[in-house]
Design a protein around this motif. Structure first.
Motif, PDB file in Angstrom:
ATOM      1  N   THR A   4       0.834  -1.197   0.000  1.00 47.62           N
ATOM      2  CA  THR A   4       0.000   0.000   0.000  1.00 47.62           C
ATOM      3  C   THR A   4       0.870   1.248   0.000  1.00 47.62           C
ATOM      4  O   THR A   4       2.060   1.200   0.312  1.00 47.62           O
ATOM      5  CB  THR A   4      -0.918   0.033   1.243  1.00 47.62           C
ATOM      6  OG1 THR A   4      -0.105   0.065   2.415  1.00 47.62           O
ATOM      7  CG2 THR A   4      -1.836  -1.169   1.290  1.00 47.62           C
ATOM      8  N   SER A   6       0.419   5.606   1.097  1.00 45.57           N
ATOM      9  CA  SER A   6      -0.454   6.503   1.858  1.00 45.57           C
ATOM     10  C   SER A   6      -0.965   7.672   1.028  1.00 45.57           C
ATOM     11  O   SER A   6      -1.926   8.331   1.412  1.00 45.57           O
ATOM     12  CB  SER A   6       0.273   7.022   3.093  1.00 45.57           C
ATOM     13  OG  SER A   6       1.419   7.757   2.723  1.00 45.57           O
ATOM     14  N   ASP A  19       6.381   6.167  -0.126  1.00 45.07           N
ATOM     15  CA  ASP A  19       5.432   5.724  -1.146  1.00 45.07           C
ATOM     16  C   ASP A  19       6.113   5.636  -2.508  1.00 45.07           C
ATOM     17  O   ASP A  19       5.890   4.681  -3.264  1.00 45.07           O
ATOM     18  CB  ASP A  19       4.248   6.688  -1.238  1.00 45.07           C
ATOM     19  CG  ASP A  19       3.362   6.674  -0.003  1.00 45.07           C
ATOM     20  OD1 ASP A  19       3.380   5.678   0.750  1.00 45.07           O
ATOM     21  OD2 ASP A  19       2.645   7.677   0.205  1.00 45.07           O
ATOM     22  N   ARG A  74      -3.504   5.576  -4.304  1.00 44.52           N
ATOM     23  CA  ARG A  74      -3.461   4.537  -3.267  1.00 44.52           C
ATOM     24  C   ARG A  74      -4.553   3.491  -3.380  1.00 44.52           C
ATOM     25  O   ARG A  74      -4.354   2.357  -2.969  1.00 44.52           O
ATOM     26  CB  ARG A  74      -3.445   5.160  -1.873  1.00 44.52           C
ATOM     27  CG  ARG A  74      -4.642   5.922  -1.509  1.00 44.52           C
ATOM     28  CD  ARG A  74      -4.484   6.599  -0.158  1.00 44.52           C
ATOM     29  NE  ARG A  74      -5.801   6.719   0.422  1.00 44.52           N
ATOM     30  CZ  ARG A  74      -6.083   6.461   1.674  1.00 44.52           C
ATOM     31  NH1 ARG A  74      -5.148   6.099   2.498  1.00 44.52           N
ATOM     32  NH2 ARG A  74      -7.305   6.582   2.099  1.00 44.52           N
TER      33      ARG A  74
END
Length: 101
Positions: A4, A6, A19, A74
């Motif tokens: 994942t 953010s 990320d 995301r």
């Protein structure tokens, strides 16, 4: 388990360093003939031109986007598809094929 982020990464994205590294790592797992970068991206958390171009190429080839936006959101299709190329978690590997170095 799917990886994942953010916030969004790439063109017009939030571009948090962690990320961005995640997206760069995932892009590097995609074979070049399937939309991955060639040469591989530096996993430095800086989503500049090469990373954005790699995202666009991936979106064009894997998702069929005619006008790729160069951004990974995301909860978007691009991240979901990138996760399909991630290595399977250890608990899903055949125990007979696991080994340590």
């Amino acid at each position: 388990m799917a990886r994942t982020i953010s916030g969004s990464v790439g063109a017009g994205g939030v571009n948090r360093k962690d990320d961005s590294r995640t997206v760069q790592e995932l892009l590097n797992k995609v074979p070049a003939d399937q939309g991955g970068p060639s040469p591989l991206l530096a996993v430095d958390g800086l989503p500049w031109q090469k990373t954005i171009a790699a995202i666009r190429s991936f979106q064009r080839i894997q998702l069929g986007f005619t006008s790729p936006d160069g951004r990974v959101d995301r909860d978007g299709k691009t991240l979901a598809k990138l996760n399909e190329f991630d290595d399977p978690p250890a608990e899903h590997l055949d125990p007979g094929r696991m080994w340590c170095v």
